[in-house]
Structures are given as structure tokens and as C-alpha cells.
Design an enzyme around this catalytic site. Structure first.
Site, PDB file in Angstrom:
ATOM      1  N   SER A   4       0.863  -1.177   0.000  1.00 54.27           N
ATOM      2  CA  SER A   4       0.000   0.000   0.000  1.00 54.27           C
ATOM      3  C   SER A   4       0.894   1.220   0.000  1.00 54.27           C
ATOM      4  CB  SER A   4      -0.884   0.012   1.240  1.00 54.27           C
ATOM      5  OG  SER A   4      -0.074   0.216   2.379  1.00 54.27           O
ATOM      6  N   LYS A   5       0.272   2.382  -0.150  1.00 49.53           N
ATOM      7  CA  LYS A   5       1.060   3.606  -0.216  1.00 49.53           C
ATOM      8  C   LYS A   5       1.982   3.709   0.998  1.00 49.53           C
ATOM      9  CE  LYS A   5      -1.423   6.890  -2.880  1.00 49.53           C
ATOM     10  NZ  LYS A   5      -2.347   7.981  -2.891  1.00 49.53           N
TER      11      LYS A   5
END
Ligand code: GLU
Length: 475
Positions: free
Chosen positions: A256-257
Site C-alpha cells: 500500500s502507499k
């Protein structure tokens, strides 16, 4: 791309047409880049076509900047498309026409439920302990009296999903998957503002664009039964689906980011080569024997949709760096010089990608994992270095100092090439009765700011003479 003849098209599925359909609500992330690669390689392998479609129906979150970044990333990776980019928001008339057909055929219907009503419906279902779903209150059926449409409410259009039966498909990656129609409700296909939802637009597009094979992330598995049902409702031929597992971060959690899921172009900025990204992404979920290093052309030759991994792969930055290091070794030095000149320019160091820069790339690239590291090496030729004082004190002894002075004098007058510089070094060593490291180490430290470098004569030859003399001035 593929120098060899493409593999013969799959019998019964001619021609092969694949697509990638990113939503421009952010950058092209690594998972999408990987499915783009698989879709592209599959089309190229079978001599088919690859389509790029921008799924921009999430109007609030789609941006031109994201579109630009996605297109730039695709271009950088070399994933050329035969059609597109095609923008969904430019196809609204087509979706509306299909919705009208479906309304007329009874495979879709209008629903006037307000958001408040839907909330209340779900709340009541939760209280009863059942899975929340649309209860079909506006779905027409024989003998049923529908409520009168409320004034001032714009309806949505819902797909009349089959109530019974099981949707089964033979997934190219995961094998047979079955989901019961009991588990899915009547999906909204057109919003009140006339914008279609993903599951509907994707079907109309895959149908219109004659897509034969869909590779995408397995987060879409739950959408596929709806899509298959809509294909059937439209009388459209089904593509084959292949759902690739998610990519996990190096901590084993979903990438994920926050967990390092950076954009493809961030790797470009970090000094990775596109062929390394393709190679690494390809291996992250697919294999061809024991091959770890290969080119895009080799992948096209091998990629027939088999040997795709069913379980998630873990992002491994160390392996990616290793893959990049190997591709750097193979890369043309002239090309690297251009990349490194750009890196240096971004640091405010303007240099030409000339012959000398090319020779520097050839000399240092074996020690580097990225072109950023390569730029770090080359920078010492152009910007002042600060040798660590303690190392300097240890190496620049009174015994060595006169030898360095003598070397400086010889370097001021000798030919400026590796052989002449090697001869100067040799002569000074003999005159001063020193061993090579006694002279080479402080010389490296003064010139390069570090003691580990490739062969010192080769390094010195790549400096401008004036800079060498300057760095040896205060002895
Ligand atoms: N726009 C969807 C996404 O970005 C495409 C999914 C698909 O390939 O069908 O996830």
C-alpha cells in the site's frame, strides 16, 4: 517487439485482444503495471492486440495529472498499445444506448430508492443478522405491483441479476471459480447523473473492444460474476478471465502507499531501468523455468498465460536492485551516459553525455545497482569532494607526501591517458620505494573522497587534468 514469429493464435479465440484499464485516480501502481505487462506480453506472444483504456468514470477522483502519469509510465515501460487510450467518459452515449436496450429487454430496471431508504434497508438487515443487500423492491416481476416513483428523485438503473444459479468460470490463473447468484444483488449500472458504474462500463467496453482475455488483480474476483451475468444478458461473447494475486510488501502485508507501494515512475526517478522493472514485475507472479534475468522480447516469446502463480508474491527491493544491477551491466554505455547526465542535471551539475561520460559509465556501472548510484560515482569528477579527515590523516603520511608531489609534477606534463598515467605512477613508486597501495590510497582519497575505486590509473584518466592537479595542490 518480438523478433520471432508470434505463436499461432489460440484455436477458437482469434484474434487475441487484451487490455489494461487503469482508473486515473492516482499513479500507475505496481500491481496494475504487472497486469499491464501480462496483458501486453500475452497479446504480443499470440500476435494479437493490446488496448489501453482509461476508466475515468469516478469523476470526483479522476485527474488529468493521473492520466498523464499513467501514460508516461506505460511509455517508459515500453508497453505500447495498438488502440487507445480510450476514455470511458467519451463513451457515455454508448453506455446509455445499452442501458436503454437492457431496460427494453427487462434485464435492467429503474430504482428510485433514496440513499436514506437504502441505509434504512441495510440497517434493518443488519438487525435481522442477514448480509446486507438490495432487496429488489423496484425489480419488476410478474404479478408484482411496484410503488409509484417518488417526485423529485432521480432513479438509478439496476441490473436484474439472475436470482438463482451459480456463475462459474475457468480462471486463467486460479482455475475454476464458482460464485452463487444468491450472494450478489442487483447492481447499480447507471447512476442518477448518467455515469455508468465500473461493472457495467467494463462489460460494454470489453464487448465493444472485442477483448478476448482479461488479466487483472484478484480484488476483482467478486465483480466477475456480475460482469459475466451482464455479458450473458447482452448476448455478448465472454472473454477469458485471469485474476492475478495481489503483491505483498516486504513485511508480508498488502502493498500500500504507506508500505512502499510507490508509483512505477518513482522507480524511474530512483534510477531503475525499464527493462529491470519489466523483468522483476514479470517474475513476481510468473516463471519460465529457472530464468531470473530476461528481456521483454524473451518474455514475449515465453509468455503464453501458463505458469502464473496462484498465491501472492512478496515485493523484494533487494532482488529488484540485483535485477537492476544485472541489466545495468548489459545496458549500452551511451544510453547510460544520457540517463546519468539527466540525474546529474537534476542535482544542478550540468555535464554533456560525451565520450568521457560514456567511458565513466563503462568503468563504474559494475559497482552500481541504480543509475542514481552511478551518478553518485560520476559526480566526483565534476564537484569538489571532501576526503574524511581521519582517513586522510592516516594515509597521507610524511613518507607518502613527497611521492604525491612527484606524481603531481609528472601528471602535469604527461600524456593524458591510462597508459601514460600508469607509467607515471610506476616511475614514482620506483623512485620513492613505495608499494602501489601506499600511493594509490591517499591519491584516491584526495581525488575521489574515498579509497575504494576501480583501478586508479583508469579513474585518474577520466578526470580532467586540471581538476587532478587542483586536488593535489595542497600537499
Ligand atoms: N479500472 C479497474 C481498476 O483499475 C479495471 C479493472 C479491470 O481490469 O477490469 O482496477
Amino acid at each position: 517487439m518480438n523478433p520471432d514469429k508470434p505463436a499461432p493464435a489460440i484455436p477458437g479465440i482469434t484474434p487475441v485482444r487484451t487490455r489494461i484499464a487503469p482508473s486515473p485516480t492516482g499513479f500507475l501502481h505496481l500491481g496494475t503495471a504487472r497486469t499491464a505487462l501480462y496483458s501486453w506480453a500475452y497479446a504480443r506472444h499470440f500476435g494479437g492486440q493490446f488496448v489501453l483504456r482509461i476508466e475515468d468514470t469516478d469523476v470526483a477522483r479522476s485527474t488529468q495529472d493521473s492520466v498523464d502519469q499513467i501514460l508516461a509510465a506505460m511509455q517508459w515501460l515500453g508497453l505500447d498499445c495498438d488502440e487507445g487510450p480510450i476514455y470511458q467518459m467519451q463513451r457515455l452515449d454508448r453506455y446509455h444506448a445499452v442501458v436503454e436496450q437492457m431496460l427494453a429487454a427487462g434485464t435492467a430496471y429503474r430504482c428510485w430508492c433514496t440513499p436514506e431508504e437504502l441505509d434504512a434497508m441495510r440497517e434493518a438487515q443488519r438487525e435481522r443478522g442477514v448480509k446486507t443487500h438490495y432487496d429488489g423492491r423496484w425489480r419488476p416481476s410478474r404479478g408484482k405491483t411496484l410503488p409509484s416513483p417518488p417526485a423529485g428523485v432521480k432513479p438509478v438503473v439496476r441490473f436484474a441479476n439472475p436470482v438463482d444459479g451459480i456463475v462459474t468460470w475457468d480462471d486463467l490463473v486460479k482455475g475454476s471459480i464458482s460464485i452463487s447468484n444468491h450472494e450478489i444483488d442487483d447492481l447499480i449500472i447507471l447512476r442518477p447523473d448518467g455515469v455508468p458504474t465500473y461493472n457495467f462500463a467494463v462489460v460494454v467496453d470489453d464487448w465493444d473492444m472485442a477483448i478476448s482475455h482479461v488479466f487483472r488483480g484478484d480484488e476483482h474476483i467478486n465483480n466477475t460474476p456480475w460482469q459475466i451475468n451482464i455479458f450473458h444478458a447482452l448476448g455478448a461473447p465472454l472473454p477469458r478471465f485471469g485474476h492475478c494475486p495481489i503483491i505483498l510488501g516486504d513485511d508480508g502485508q498488502k502493498l500500500s502507499k504507506r508500505r512502499g507501494a510507490v508509483s512505477v515512475t518513482a522507480y524511474q526517478d530512483a534510477g531503475y531501468l525499464p527493462e529491470s522493472m519489466l523483468n522483476y514485475l514479470a517474475r513476481l507472479g510468473w516463471s519460465h523455468g529457472d530464468e531470473e534475468l530476461f528481456s521483454a522480447a524473451q518474455m514475449v516469446k515465453w509468455f503464453d498465460g501458463s505458469h502464473l502463480a496462484k498465491s501472492p508474491a512478496q515485493w523484494d527491493p533487494v532482488k529488484l536492485a540485483w535485477v537492476n544491477a544485472q541489466h545495468l551491466k548489459l545496458a549500452d554505455d551511451g544510453r547510460l551516459a544520457g540517463l546519468v547526465a539527466a540525474q546529474l542535471a537534476s542535482r544542478g551539475v550540468g555535464v554533456a553525455a560525451d565520450e568521457r561520460l560514456v567511458a565513466m559509465c563503462a568503468l563504474y556501472k559494475d559497482r552500481c545497482s541504480t543509475t542514481v548510484e552511478l551518478a553518485d560515482w560520476l559526480a566526483m569528477h565534476f564537484v569538489p569532494v571532501v576526503p574524511p579527515a581521519d582517513e586522510l590523516a592516516a594515509l597521507l603520511t610524511d613518507a607518502v607526501r613527497p611521492a604525491l608531489v612527484a606524481l603531481r609534477d609528472r601528471l602535469a606534463g604527461c600524456d593524458w591517458d591510462k597508459a601514460a598515467i600508469a607509467a607515471a605512477l610506476k616511475a614514482v613508486l620506483a623512485e620513492h620505494k613505495l608499494k602501489m597501495p601506499q600511493l594509490a590510497m591517499p591519491l584516491r582519497l584526495l581525488l575521489c573522497g574515498r579509497v575504494q575505486t576501480p583501478s586508479v590509473d583508469a579513474v585518474v584518466a577520466l578526470f580532467e587534468r586540471q581538476i587532478v592537479l587542483e586536488r593535489l595542490r595542497h600537499l
